[in-house]
Design an enzyme around this catalytic site. Structure first.
Site, mmCIF file in Angstrom:
data_model
loop_
_atom_site.group_PDB
_atom_site.id
_atom_site.type_symbol
_atom_site.label_atom_id
_atom_site.label_comp_id
_atom_site.label_asym_id
_atom_site.label_seq_id
_atom_site.Cartn_x
_atom_site.Cartn_y
_atom_site.Cartn_z
ATOM 1 N N ARG A 11 55.271 126.798 -81.171
ATOM 2 C CA ARG A 11 54.586 127.935 -80.565
ATOM 3 C C ARG A 11 55.533 128.775 -79.693
ATOM 4 O O ARG A 11 55.581 129.994 -79.810
ATOM 5 C CB ARG A 11 53.411 127.447 -79.705
ATOM 6 C CG ARG A 11 52.279 126.777 -80.454
ATOM 7 C CD ARG A 11 51.553 127.723 -81.381
ATOM 8 N NE ARG A 11 51.115 128.917 -80.681
ATOM 9 C CZ ARG A 11 50.929 130.094 -81.302
ATOM 10 N NH1 ARG A 11 51.180 130.224 -82.581
ATOM 11 N NH2 ARG A 11 50.513 131.145 -80.612
ATOM 12 N N ILE A 12 56.307 128.117 -78.827
ATOM 13 C CA ILE A 12 57.191 128.849 -77.933
ATOM 14 C C ILE A 12 58.355 129.463 -78.702
ATOM 15 O O ILE A 12 58.718 130.626 -78.492
ATOM 16 C CB ILE A 12 57.709 127.924 -76.807
ATOM 17 C CG1 ILE A 12 56.540 127.449 -75.928
ATOM 18 C CG2 ILE A 12 58.755 128.638 -75.962
ATOM 19 C CD1 ILE A 12 55.784 128.564 -75.230
ATOM 20 N N THR A 14 46.757 121.770 -77.356
ATOM 21 C CA THR A 14 48.142 121.950 -77.781
ATOM 22 C C THR A 14 48.430 121.117 -79.030
ATOM 23 O O THR A 14 47.608 120.311 -79.472
ATOM 24 C CB THR A 14 49.125 121.522 -76.670
ATOM 25 O OG1 THR A 14 49.129 120.086 -76.571
ATOM 26 C CG2 THR A 14 48.746 122.130 -75.330
ATOM 27 N N CYS A 48 55.075 125.815 -68.222
ATOM 28 C CA CYS A 48 54.139 126.863 -67.819
ATOM 29 C C CYS A 48 53.322 126.453 -66.598
ATOM 30 O O CYS A 48 53.066 127.267 -65.703
ATOM 31 C CB CYS A 48 53.218 127.220 -68.987
ATOM 32 S SG CYS A 48 52.212 125.849 -69.621
ATOM 33 N N ASP A 94 65.020 124.794 -87.506
ATOM 34 C CA ASP A 94 63.815 123.967 -87.495
ATOM 35 C C ASP A 94 63.770 123.213 -88.814
ATOM 36 O O ASP A 94 64.191 123.734 -89.856
ATOM 37 C CB ASP A 94 62.552 124.814 -87.342
ATOM 38 C CG ASP A 94 61.346 123.977 -86.977
ATOM 39 O OD1 ASP A 94 60.947 124.010 -85.793
ATOM 40 O OD2 ASP A 94 60.797 123.270 -87.852
ATOM 41 N N ASN A 111 49.666 130.474 -71.145
ATOM 42 C CA ASN A 111 50.622 129.376 -71.185
ATOM 43 C C ASN A 111 51.775 129.614 -72.157
ATOM 44 O O ASN A 111 52.798 128.920 -72.090
ATOM 45 C CB ASN A 111 49.917 128.063 -71.553
ATOM 46 C CG ASN A 111 48.995 128.201 -72.741
ATOM 47 O OD1 ASN A 111 47.966 128.874 -72.664
ATOM 48 N ND2 ASN A 111 49.333 127.569 -73.853
#
Length: 326
Positions: A11-12, A179, A150, A33, A311
């Site tokens: 996500r980040i 999450t 966060c 990745d 977040n």
């Protein structure tokens, strides 16, 4: 121009990709990745929280092409084997969550990167530096930096400001979107509650926020307790602080303290509002925390303070701030 690589496209990592691709001061040159690169291109283009990428994203062998810019794409499990030296990478954004110790993060340095910026709180031997609080402690010699997470970025400023009055104790409950470390359907997990279906229940989970806060604010050691309550939304968080102060105060004094901070020393880091917000309203907000003055309550020396934060978007904003500072 600073040359950036991202390791870990969760996500980040993916949000950072979107936000860096057209940055005029920071050049994104590579990502890594283990997921299939076709799948990565798809997830960069289509996002369930932030919507479809506004530009163009295509796939070519060994690369992602975004808005006409070619970004090298690797699927290497071992960071030390990545070609950071050949690509002249200045900073690696370590977003996988798997290399947060100094020894693990140093693999990027061995591969030729000059510095590493984690996307989480690292091990105790890595400086914990929260932007807007102690970023001035960064030295040119430091090669690995932890900007906290966060929740740490939300909480640190709040507690530091309130400790000007004097804090006896803090109970912090972060009501947080679910999450990737939770489960879609019930499954085994060493923390039993984390194994329950994330979209079907309100789920308290254990966090180590108090340890990070004690590192940053040693005067509050043994005065902080924390828990995170995961709620069935995909984005956004509400931090609920119950604080016992050294002296009596008032709702007006507390709100004035934070509205003044938001307009002055903490401008861009803290936002203050008395609008009647819900979590959806905070999506895309760049602040580390948004103090909701409409929900502040005070009984004697007991204060209830509520702060919102995105977040993902707020935290990636701080990571970009770090890159600019570095």
């Amino acid at each position: 121009m600073m040359r950036i690589a991202i390791n870990g496209m969760g996500r980040i990592g993916r949000l950072l990709f979107r936000r860096l691709i057209d940055n005029k001061d920071l050049e994104l040159v590579a990502v890594n990745d283990i997921m299939d690169t076709d799948n990565l291109a798809y997830l960069l283009k289509y996002d369930s929280v932030y919507g479809t990428f506004a530009g163009t994203i295509t796939r070519k062998p060994g690369a992602i092409v975004a808005n006409g810019k070619e970004i090298k794409a690797f699927q290497q499990e071992k960071p030390a084997a990545l070609p950071w030296k050949d690509l002249k990478v200045d900073v690696v954004l370590e977003c996988s969550g798997n290399f947060s110790s100094r020894a693990a993060a140093e693999q990027h340095l061995k591969a030729g990167a000059r510095k590493v910026l984690l996307s989480t709180t690292g091990s105790a031997d890595i400086p914990l530096l929260v932007y807007g609080f102690n970023q001035h402690a960064l030295t040119k010699e430091e090669t690995i930096i932890s900007p906290g997470g966060c929740m740490t970025n939300c909480s640190t400023h709040i507690l530091y400001i309130l400790n000007a009055i004097g804090i006896k104790s803090v109970q912090c409950n972060i009501l947080h979107s679910y999450t990737s470390r939770q489960e879609l359907v019930d499954a085994p997990h060493k923390q039993f509650r984390r194994g329950r279906a994330a979209a079907e229940a309100i789920i308290p989970v254990e966090i180590d926020l108090q340890h990070s806060l004690e590192r940053l604010l040693p005067a509050l050691k043994d005065k902080i307790a924390s828990v995170s309550t995961r709620v069935p939304v995909a984005n956004g968080a509400m931090a609920d602080f119950t604080i016992q102060l050294q002296q009596e105060t008032s709702r007006q004094e507390i709100n004035r303290l934070f509205s003044t901070a938001a307009e002055n020393d903490y401008k861009g880091i803290i936002e203050y509002t008395e609008d009647q917000l819900v979590s959806l309203d905070i999506k895309g907000n760049t602040h580390s925390c948004v103090i909701d003055g409409s929900l502040t309550t005070v009984v004697g020396n007991h204060v209830k303070l509520i702060a919102w934060f995105d977040n993902e978007y707020g935290f990636t904003t701080r990571m970009i701030d770090w890159l600019s500072l570095m």
